[in-house]
Scaffold this motif. Structure first.
Motif, PDB file in Angstrom:
ATOM      1  N   GLN A 413       0.689  -1.178  -0.015  1.00 34.17           N
ATOM      2  CA  GLN A 413      -0.037  -0.079  -0.165  1.00 34.17           C
ATOM      3  C   GLN A 413       0.834   1.432   0.023  1.00 34.17           C
ATOM      4  OE1 GLN A 413      -3.058   0.929  -0.228  1.00 34.17           O
ATOM      5  NE2 GLN A 413      -2.835   3.093   0.498  1.00 34.17           N
ATOM      6  N   TRP A 414       2.096   1.145   0.851  1.00 32.09           N
ATOM      7  CA  TRP A 414       2.881   2.281   0.698  1.00 32.09           C
ATOM      8  C   TRP A 414       3.801   2.747  -0.404  1.00 32.09           C
ATOM      9  CZ3 TRP A 414       4.014   0.924   6.356  1.00 32.09           C
ATOM     10  CH2 TRP A 414       3.094   1.165   7.445  1.00 32.09           C
ATOM     11  N   PHE A 415       4.240   1.472  -0.840  1.00 31.70           N
ATOM     12  CA  PHE A 415       5.239   1.697  -1.865  1.00 31.70           C
ATOM     13  C   PHE A 415       5.053   0.948  -2.926  1.00 31.70           C
ATOM     14  CE2 PHE A 415       7.392   1.679   2.349  1.00 31.70           C
ATOM     15  CZ  PHE A 415       7.827   3.250   2.138  1.00 31.70           C
ATOM     16  N   GLY A 416       3.950   0.142  -3.229  1.00 33.08           N
ATOM     17  CA  GLY A 416       3.625  -0.431  -4.369  1.00 33.08           C
ATOM     18  C   GLY A 416       4.528  -1.700  -4.689  1.00 33.08           C
ATOM     19  N   LEU A 417       4.862  -2.086  -6.006  1.00 40.56           N
ATOM     20  CA  LEU A 417       5.563  -3.316  -6.239  1.00 40.56           C
ATOM     21  C   LEU A 417       7.054  -3.189  -5.320  1.00 40.56           C
ATOM     22  CD1 LEU A 417       4.592  -4.172  -9.716  1.00 40.56           C
ATOM     23  CD2 LEU A 417       3.788  -5.324  -7.741  1.00 40.56           C
ATOM     24  N   VAL A 418       7.421  -1.888  -5.300  1.00 42.63           N
ATOM     25  CA  VAL A 418       8.902  -1.676  -5.001  1.00 42.63           C
ATOM     26  C   VAL A 418       8.903  -2.133  -3.220  1.00 42.63           C
ATOM     27  CG1 VAL A 418      10.633   0.037  -4.132  1.00 42.63           C
ATOM     28  CG2 VAL A 418       9.274   0.383  -6.073  1.00 42.63           C
ATOM     29  N   GLY A 419       7.554  -1.969  -2.659  1.00 44.11           N
ATOM     30  CA  GLY A 419       7.560  -2.412  -1.135  1.00 44.11           C
ATOM     31  C   GLY A 419       7.446  -3.986  -1.142  1.00 44.11           C
ATOM     32  N   VAL A 420       6.761  -4.520  -2.120  1.00 39.94           N
ATOM     33  CA  VAL A 420       6.637  -6.121  -2.414  1.00 39.94           C
ATOM     34  C   VAL A 420       8.229  -6.539  -2.542  1.00 39.94           C
ATOM     35  CG1 VAL A 420       5.903  -8.220  -3.539  1.00 39.94           C
ATOM     36  CG2 VAL A 420       4.272  -6.163  -2.782  1.00 39.94           C
ATOM     37  N   PHE A 421       8.653  -5.903  -3.435  1.00 40.03           N
ATOM     38  CA  PHE A 421      10.019  -6.290  -3.801  1.00 40.03           C
ATOM     39  C   PHE A 421      10.973  -6.276  -2.445  1.00 40.03           C
ATOM     40  CE2 PHE A 421      14.517  -5.424  -5.440  1.00 40.03           C
ATOM     41  CZ  PHE A 421      14.815  -6.405  -6.216  1.00 40.03           C
ATOM     42  N   PHE A 422      10.776  -5.148  -1.747  1.00 38.74           N
ATOM     43  CA  PHE A 422      11.754  -4.870  -0.654  1.00 38.74           C
ATOM     44  C   PHE A 422      11.601  -5.976   0.319  1.00 38.74           C
ATOM     45  CE2 PHE A 422      11.722  -3.307   3.524  1.00 38.74           C
ATOM     46  CZ  PHE A 422      13.267  -2.748   3.847  1.00 38.74           C
ATOM     47  N   CYS A 423      10.205  -6.487   0.572  1.00 34.25           N
ATOM     48  CA  CYS A 423       9.813  -7.437   1.505  1.00 34.25           C
ATOM     49  C   CYS A 423      10.376  -8.659   1.183  1.00 34.25           C
ATOM     50  CB  CYS A 423       8.306  -7.354   1.907  1.00 34.25           C
ATOM     51  SG  CYS A 423       7.941  -8.558   3.093  1.00 34.25           S
ATOM     52  N   TYR A 424      10.388  -8.845  -0.077  1.00 34.94           N
ATOM     53  CA  TYR A 424      11.150 -10.352  -0.684  1.00 34.94           C
ATOM     54  C   TYR A 424      12.435 -10.441  -0.429  1.00 34.94           C
ATOM     55  CZ  TYR A 424      12.952 -13.683  -3.812  1.00 34.94           C
ATOM     56  OH  TYR A 424      13.216 -14.811  -4.358  1.00 34.94           O
ATOM     57  N   HIS A 425      13.128  -9.541  -0.568  1.00 38.21           N
ATOM     58  CA  HIS A 425      14.624  -9.320  -0.259  1.00 38.21           C
ATOM     59  C   HIS A 425      15.097  -9.175   1.102  1.00 38.21           C
ATOM     60  CE1 HIS A 425      16.845  -8.921  -4.214  1.00 38.21           C
ATOM     61  NE2 HIS A 425      15.313  -8.605  -4.683  1.00 38.21           N
ATOM     62  N   PHE A 426      14.102  -8.542   1.984  1.00 37.13           N
ATOM     63  CA  PHE A 426      14.433  -8.513   3.298  1.00 37.13           C
ATOM     64  C   PHE A 426      14.219 -10.130   3.983  1.00 37.13           C
ATOM     65  CE2 PHE A 426      12.698  -8.377   7.775  1.00 37.13           C
ATOM     66  CZ  PHE A 426      13.675  -7.532   8.382  1.00 37.13           C
ATOM     67  N   THR A 427      13.361 -10.584   3.432  1.00 35.32           N
ATOM     68  CA  THR A 427      13.148 -12.137   4.089  1.00 35.32           C
ATOM     69  C   THR A 427      14.216 -13.002   3.617  1.00 35.32           C
ATOM     70  OG1 THR A 427      10.565 -11.830   3.812  1.00 35.32           O
ATOM     71  CG2 THR A 427      11.339 -13.871   3.952  1.00 35.32           C
ATOM     72  N   THR A 428      14.499 -12.650   2.348  1.00 32.16           N
ATOM     73  CA  THR A 428      15.629 -13.625   1.747  1.00 32.16           C
ATOM     74  C   THR A 428      16.960 -13.385   2.671  1.00 32.16           C
ATOM     75  OG1 THR A 428      14.692 -13.512  -0.491  1.00 32.16           O
ATOM     76  CG2 THR A 428      17.312 -14.180  -0.171  1.00 32.16           C
ATOM     77  N   VAL A 429      17.312 -12.194   3.033  1.00 32.74           N
ATOM     78  CA  VAL A 429      18.472 -11.731   3.587  1.00 32.74           C
ATOM     79  C   VAL A 429      18.391 -12.421   5.177  1.00 32.74           C
ATOM     80  CG1 VAL A 429      19.807  -9.983   4.798  1.00 32.74           C
ATOM     81  CG2 VAL A 429      19.096  -9.883   2.556  1.00 32.74           C
TER      82      VAL A 429
END
Length: 494
Positions: A413-429
């Motif tokens: 909701q806040w950042f669009g697909l950038v937010g989804v992409f950020f969450c995916y990479h945060f989870t991976t790290v």
């Protein structure tokens, strides 16, 4: 060693204080077995902890003669009998269902006979890890029965059990099981030491132990597998894993584990390796569907309409035309409603919970769409994500999937697909940094040959010749035949 008069009086006084302490409870019994006070014997026990049948059939008939405690010990037909003068040991034995016998009322020495009432439910099918094919034997709440089920699958002396008691008040029995010559001694010592370091009054379930000894207690991802399947436990032991069994809990803990093991079901080994791989890939795909389907809807419908094909866009716009809420509130409302229906179904009695699931999934969902509170398309997507969240054979991991989608929805909701992409990479790290018993939680990085044999994919049994390297097993190879690549059972070391 004989006691002098002062020591005898002190011992008698301490035993009298001990009896007074225990007698504060109404279910404690301290009585004389003879009408004459100078005659033996005095017995002490908690009537709510012992088996009255064993007491009357196998113990009391032998208390009619004048015998020493040693003679009595050799005559009573009960397996667990000891003689002790340690006050702490006497209290703990009585509190765990033993009968204390003294020749005189305040004697220092006691004969402790284990006649605990051990009535538990029968062994049944696993409730949380059911399967269509394969073994249908699940653990129960009795520790010795659970160890018995494991030993029936692994009838070898190399299966070792280390027992200890945890909990200042509960004195819960905890057993650590491992295969000598296969399991890494460092892993065994780490588990034992972490359990011994636990400082807590009451240990009610194995999940308490798992939470207290895991590497990162703040992680959403379980760093151990909780299972009630005896076949999963036996398979883990033969690979070099450590098992923790807790008295009073039907769930045993497997350590260390990897992320991919949360998608492996024991049922996979009952099919051909091709079909087993298909189901394993299906579960792994379902993880991403459940986690990202609702956030992707929110992100695309809020910021990225250009990604939607024209024909599909007409359908989405028509579906949302009567919905007064933005995609974020629409998705959040529907996800919370589904979670509340699932939670209520779990807490209610079994038959009522089943009915609620049907009513919540069909009637309420359809009513919400007709009321214009959400769209048909989102209802389908949320239903798909809900089904996908339950494909994991490990229940605790299913709870992780259920929760993790909510912070992703907010970022979408806040950042669009950038937010989804950020969450995916945060989870991976986070997964790359996470460890289970000091071993990498992502056990496939760096890539090893054993990862291809039976983690990401499942090869035929003839090609699964190595134990997982991430466990650092002492026995590197599996005995898959009688050829040059196999190892004899008693040759555990390379």
């Amino acid at each position: 060693m004989k006691l002098n008069k002062g020591e005898k009086e002190h011992t008698a006084g301490s035993n009298q204080n001990l009896l007074e302490r225990l007698s504060k409870s109404n279910d404690f019994v301290h009585e004389h077995t003879s009408f004459r006070e100078e005659e033996p014997f005095w017995i002490s026990y908690y009537r709510t902890l012992i088996s009255s049948d064993i007491l009357h059939k196998d113990v009391l008939p032998y208390l009619q003669e004048k015998l020493s405690l040693e003679q009595l010990k050799s005559k009573i037909p009960v397996q667990e009998i000891i003689i002790s003068n340690d006050a702490d040991e006497i209290i703990q034995s009585i509190m765990h269902g033993s009968l204390a016998i003294q020749i005189h009322q305040f004697d220092e020495e006691c004969l402790l006979i284990n006649i605990a009432n051990t009535k538990f439910r029968d062994v049944s099918v696993p409730m949380m890890e059911s399967s269509a094919v394969g073994p249908q034997v699940g653990f129960i709440e009795e520790l010795d029965t659970n160890i018995n089920l494991i030993r029936k699958r692994l009838p070898v002396p190399e299966l070792l059990v280390k027992e200890m008691k945890v909990g200042k008040l509960s004195k819960t029995k905890v057993a650590v099981l491992y295969m000598d010559g296969i399991a890494d001694p460092e892993n065994v010592n780490t588990v034992v030491q972490r359990i011994k370091d636990i400082q807590y009054d009451h240990i009610q379930d194995s999940s308490y132990i798992a939470s207290m000894i895991e590497d990162n207690s703040n992680s959403l991802f379980p760093q151990s597998i909780s299972t009630e399947r005896s076949d999963r436990v036996a398979a883990g032991l033969t690979e070099g894993k450590i098992i923790i069994a807790v008295d009073g809990s039907p769930n045993l803990i497997i350590l260390p584990v990897t992320f991919v093991e949360s998608f492996i079901a024991m049922e996979d080994y009952s099919y051909s390796w091709i079909i087993g791989n298909f189901f394993r890939l299906l579960r792994f795909t379902a993880f991403f569907i459940s986690t990202f389907v609702s956030p992707m809807y929110v992100a695309i419908m809020t910021y990225h309409y250009e990604l939607i094909p024209a024909k599909l866009l007409d359908t989405l716009v028509g579906s949302r035309s009567a919905v007064p809420f933005p995609p974020f509130l629409e998705a959040l409302f529907l996800e919370l409603m589904i979670e509340m229906v699932k939670e209520a179904g779990i807490r209610l009695p079994f038959k009522i919970g089943q009915s609620l699931g049907v009513v919540g999934g069909i009637v309420i969902g359809q009513a919400v769409v007709e009321a214009g509170l959400t769209s048909n398309v989102l209802l389908i997507l949320v239903g798909l994500g809900t089904l996908a969240s339950y494909t994991s054979p490990v229940y605790k991991f299913s709870n992780t999937i259920r929760f993790i989608k909510f912070p992703v929805i907010f970022l979408a909701q806040w950042f669009g697909l950038v937010g989804v992409f950020f969450c995916y990479h945060f989870t991976t790290v986070h997964l790359l940094r996470l460890t289970s018993l000091g071993r990498p939680y992502i056990g496939e990085y760096p890539l090893r040959k054993t990862s291809i044999q039976d983690l990401w994919v499942r090869l035929p049994f003839s090609m699964q010749k190595d134990n997982p390297i991430n466990l650092r097993p002492q026995k590197k190879r599996k005995s898959t035949g009688t050829g040059k690549n196999s190892e004899p059972l008693n040759d555990f070391y390379e």
